[in-house]
Design a protein around this motif. Sequence first.
Motif, mmCIF file in Angstrom:
data_model
loop_
_atom_site.group_PDB
_atom_site.id
_atom_site.type_symbol
_atom_site.label_atom_id
_atom_site.label_comp_id
_atom_site.label_asym_id
_atom_site.label_seq_id
_atom_site.Cartn_x
_atom_site.Cartn_y
_atom_site.Cartn_z
ATOM 1 N N PHE A 173 43.932 -9.113 42.433
ATOM 2 C CA PHE A 173 42.898 -8.119 42.723
ATOM 3 C C PHE A 173 42.430 -8.247 44.173
ATOM 4 O O PHE A 173 42.029 -9.335 44.601
ATOM 5 C CB PHE A 173 41.714 -8.301 41.776
ATOM 6 C CG PHE A 173 42.102 -8.345 40.312
ATOM 7 C CD1 PHE A 173 42.208 -7.179 39.574
ATOM 8 C CD2 PHE A 173 42.378 -9.554 39.683
ATOM 9 C CE1 PHE A 173 42.559 -7.211 38.225
ATOM 10 C CE2 PHE A 173 42.734 -9.604 38.341
ATOM 11 C CZ PHE A 173 42.834 -8.420 37.616
ATOM 12 N N GLU A 174 42.441 -7.136 44.898
ATOM 13 C CA GLU A 174 41.969 -7.097 46.285
ATOM 14 C C GLU A 174 40.797 -6.103 46.348
ATOM 15 O O GLU A 174 41.007 -4.891 46.270
ATOM 16 C CB GLU A 174 43.101 -6.662 47.223
ATOM 17 C CG GLU A 174 42.779 -6.810 48.685
ATOM 18 C CD GLU A 174 43.972 -6.499 49.576
ATOM 19 O OE1 GLU A 174 44.228 -7.272 50.514
ATOM 20 O OE2 GLU A 174 44.665 -5.475 49.329
ATOM 21 N N ILE A 190 29.857 -8.833 50.226
ATOM 22 C CA ILE A 190 30.420 -7.960 49.192
ATOM 23 C C ILE A 190 31.525 -8.684 48.427
ATOM 24 O O ILE A 190 31.614 -8.600 47.192
ATOM 25 C CB ILE A 190 30.943 -6.656 49.811
ATOM 26 C CG1 ILE A 190 29.766 -5.821 50.311
ATOM 27 C CG2 ILE A 190 31.774 -5.863 48.798
ATOM 28 C CD1 ILE A 190 30.175 -4.597 51.102
ATOM 29 N N ALA A 191 32.381 -9.405 49.143
ATOM 30 C CA ALA A 191 33.445 -10.163 48.483
ATOM 31 C C ALA A 191 32.857 -11.213 47.539
ATOM 32 O O ALA A 191 33.354 -11.408 46.420
ATOM 33 C CB ALA A 191 34.345 -10.813 49.526
ATOM 34 N N ALA A 192 31.782 -11.875 47.972
ATOM 35 C CA ALA A 192 31.120 -12.862 47.119
ATOM 36 C C ALA A 192 30.515 -12.193 45.886
ATOM 37 O O ALA A 192 30.560 -12.747 44.773
ATOM 38 C CB ALA A 192 30.044 -13.599 47.912
ATOM 39 N N LYS A 193 29.960 -10.993 46.067
ATOM 40 C CA LYS A 193 29.408 -10.260 44.933
ATOM 41 C C LYS A 193 30.507 -9.898 43.943
ATOM 42 O O LYS A 193 30.316 -9.971 42.722
ATOM 43 C CB LYS A 193 28.692 -8.999 45.414
ATOM 44 C CG LYS A 193 28.087 -8.171 44.293
ATOM 45 C CD LYS A 193 27.401 -6.919 44.814
ATOM 46 C CE LYS A 193 26.861 -6.061 43.680
ATOM 47 N NZ LYS A 193 26.207 -4.817 44.168
ATOM 48 N N VAL A 206 42.673 -13.537 43.330
ATOM 49 C CA VAL A 206 41.881 -12.608 44.139
ATOM 50 C C VAL A 206 42.324 -12.717 45.590
ATOM 51 O O VAL A 206 42.476 -13.823 46.123
ATOM 52 C CB VAL A 206 40.375 -12.906 44.027
ATOM 53 C CG1 VAL A 206 39.579 -11.953 44.914
ATOM 54 C CG2 VAL A 206 39.914 -12.805 42.571
ATOM 55 N N PHE A 207 42.531 -11.567 46.229
ATOM 56 C CA PHE A 207 42.817 -11.491 47.655
ATOM 57 C C PHE A 207 41.575 -10.943 48.355
ATOM 58 O O PHE A 207 41.199 -9.792 48.137
ATOM 59 C CB PHE A 207 43.989 -10.548 47.926
ATOM 60 C CG PHE A 207 45.343 -11.163 47.715
ATOM 61 C CD1 PHE A 207 46.127 -11.514 48.792
ATOM 62 C CD2 PHE A 207 45.831 -11.395 46.438
ATOM 63 C CE1 PHE A 207 47.374 -12.077 48.619
ATOM 64 C CE2 PHE A 207 47.075 -11.957 46.242
ATOM 65 C CZ PHE A 207 47.858 -12.307 47.335
ATOM 66 N N VAL A 208 40.957 -11.761 49.180
ATOM 67 C CA VAL A 208 39.830 -11.297 49.982
ATOM 68 C C VAL A 208 40.366 -10.812 51.314
ATOM 69 O O VAL A 208 40.982 -11.571 52.067
ATOM 70 C CB VAL A 208 38.788 -12.406 50.203
ATOM 71 C CG1 VAL A 208 37.705 -11.938 51.172
ATOM 72 C CG2 VAL A 208 38.162 -12.826 48.872
ATOM 73 N N SER A 209 40.152 -9.546 51.602
ATOM 74 C CA SER A 209 40.633 -8.973 52.845
ATOM 75 C C SER A 209 39.963 -9.624 54.041
ATOM 76 O O SER A 209 38.773 -9.951 54.004
ATOM 77 C CB SER A 209 40.350 -7.465 52.881
ATOM 78 O OG SER A 209 41.102 -6.796 51.901
ATOM 79 N N GLY A 210 40.734 -9.772 55.108
ATOM 80 C CA GLY A 210 40.130 -10.165 56.364
ATOM 81 C C GLY A 210 39.138 -9.107 56.809
ATOM 82 O O GLY A 210 39.205 -7.946 56.394
ATOM 83 N N ALA A 211 38.187 -9.496 57.641
ATOM 84 C CA ALA A 211 37.172 -8.546 58.107
ATOM 85 C C ALA A 211 37.787 -7.522 59.050
ATOM 86 O O ALA A 211 38.930 -7.639 59.485
ATOM 87 C CB ALA A 211 36.048 -9.306 58.805
ATOM 88 N N LEU A 231 43.603 -14.951 50.998
ATOM 89 C CA LEU A 231 43.094 -14.070 52.052
ATOM 90 C C LEU A 231 44.220 -13.131 52.466
ATOM 91 O O LEU A 231 45.395 -13.510 52.444
ATOM 92 C CB LEU A 231 42.626 -14.892 53.255
ATOM 93 C CG LEU A 231 41.675 -16.051 52.956
ATOM 94 C CD1 LEU A 231 41.397 -16.853 54.219
ATOM 95 C CD2 LEU A 231 40.379 -15.543 52.332
ATOM 96 N N SER A 232 43.861 -11.898 52.846
ATOM 97 C CA SER A 232 44.894 -10.949 53.277
ATOM 98 C C SER A 232 44.655 -10.531 54.718
ATOM 99 O O SER A 232 43.528 -10.231 55.114
ATOM 100 C CB SER A 232 44.936 -9.723 52.367
ATOM 101 O OG SER A 232 43.755 -8.947 52.460
#
Length: 354
Positions: A173-174, A190-193, A206-211, A231-232
């Motif tokens: 999930f991203e 938002i990613a933490a939420k 989970v893939f957390v997008s780079g900023a 991380l993506s």
Amino acid sequence: MSKTPASNRLTPRLRAACVAVAIAAVSGATLAGSPAASASSGAPTGTSQFRGVNWADPRDNFADDYLQLSGLSTSDNYARTYAKASRIISAFRANLGANTVRLPINPYTVNGAYWKSYRGVIDAASDKGFKVIVSYWEGTGDKKDGFIDDEATYWPMWNTVVKAYKNDRHVYFEPMNEPHGYTDTAWADIAAKWLATYPSVPRDRVFVSGAGYNDHVTSVCADPRLKGTYLSLHHYGFWKDYATYDQWVSDLKERLGDCANRTVADEFGAPMTTGLDYDHPAADNNYVNFIQADTDTFRKLGMGSVYWPGLRTDDIYSMQKLVGDASRPWLETTNQSGADRLAWGWGRGKPVKP
């Protein structure tokens, strides 16, 4: 993919968004600290297992209606969608050796009637043993601003997707593609939420997008609330008019920091239908320098990569093109040298020829 990077200046909408996510982060931080929110089958220790491509809607995945991946039809039922998707996924594996596909989602598709059919794409890929990264894309026009379009539809969308696939170990999930409307801090909130909202999802799915435009992972990597996630990163040659091979290597490493062991480049790409030869050095060509630098660096760092796009109709970057009857689609490679470099980045094949 977006070809018009914007600054991070604080617009009125951004200031309001920052306040909102800051409030949400207070409660989210509490949840994230609970045992359930920290659940994971193991923190990422490398990403070379992700060897894939993006499969895209011809509209670059930005849509205010149903997403229609190239080669599919929104009028197809689940069975026809599953059958077509099975062939295209098989072609990604046969032609490129891929084992991962990244797919877009949006509220129109997931919250609407087409979701029953669209699930056929995810199911077909999973049934073939592919890793499937599902990523939220925003809409078009004034909605294409790097913000979640509407949280009133965003969270129900994810409720549906997580409920359907939280127990499928092939599905990742991203939370958002290219969240460039937010500051680094606001995006991390938002990613933490998201993680706090879905504590039953293992963090290593989970893939957390780079900023920004997914263009650096250093800030999300440093946030302890996001520990245990992948991380993506996105990286594109068109971000510079010209750079040497060494300059592209340095650019990529700067965006990664010391976080390569958690990061997958889930978008990178260059023209594939214009006749460029990526198998041989061409120091005067920006795109050849870029592709060779990226794939060499992915290989050296043990990073996974997901090329943009594996399939997107009428995109000169597309590594594959549709052939055959529309009811029984198959794929052909548009640039064998590009496919060679993709395989090299994945740890296979031969080095660049002198």
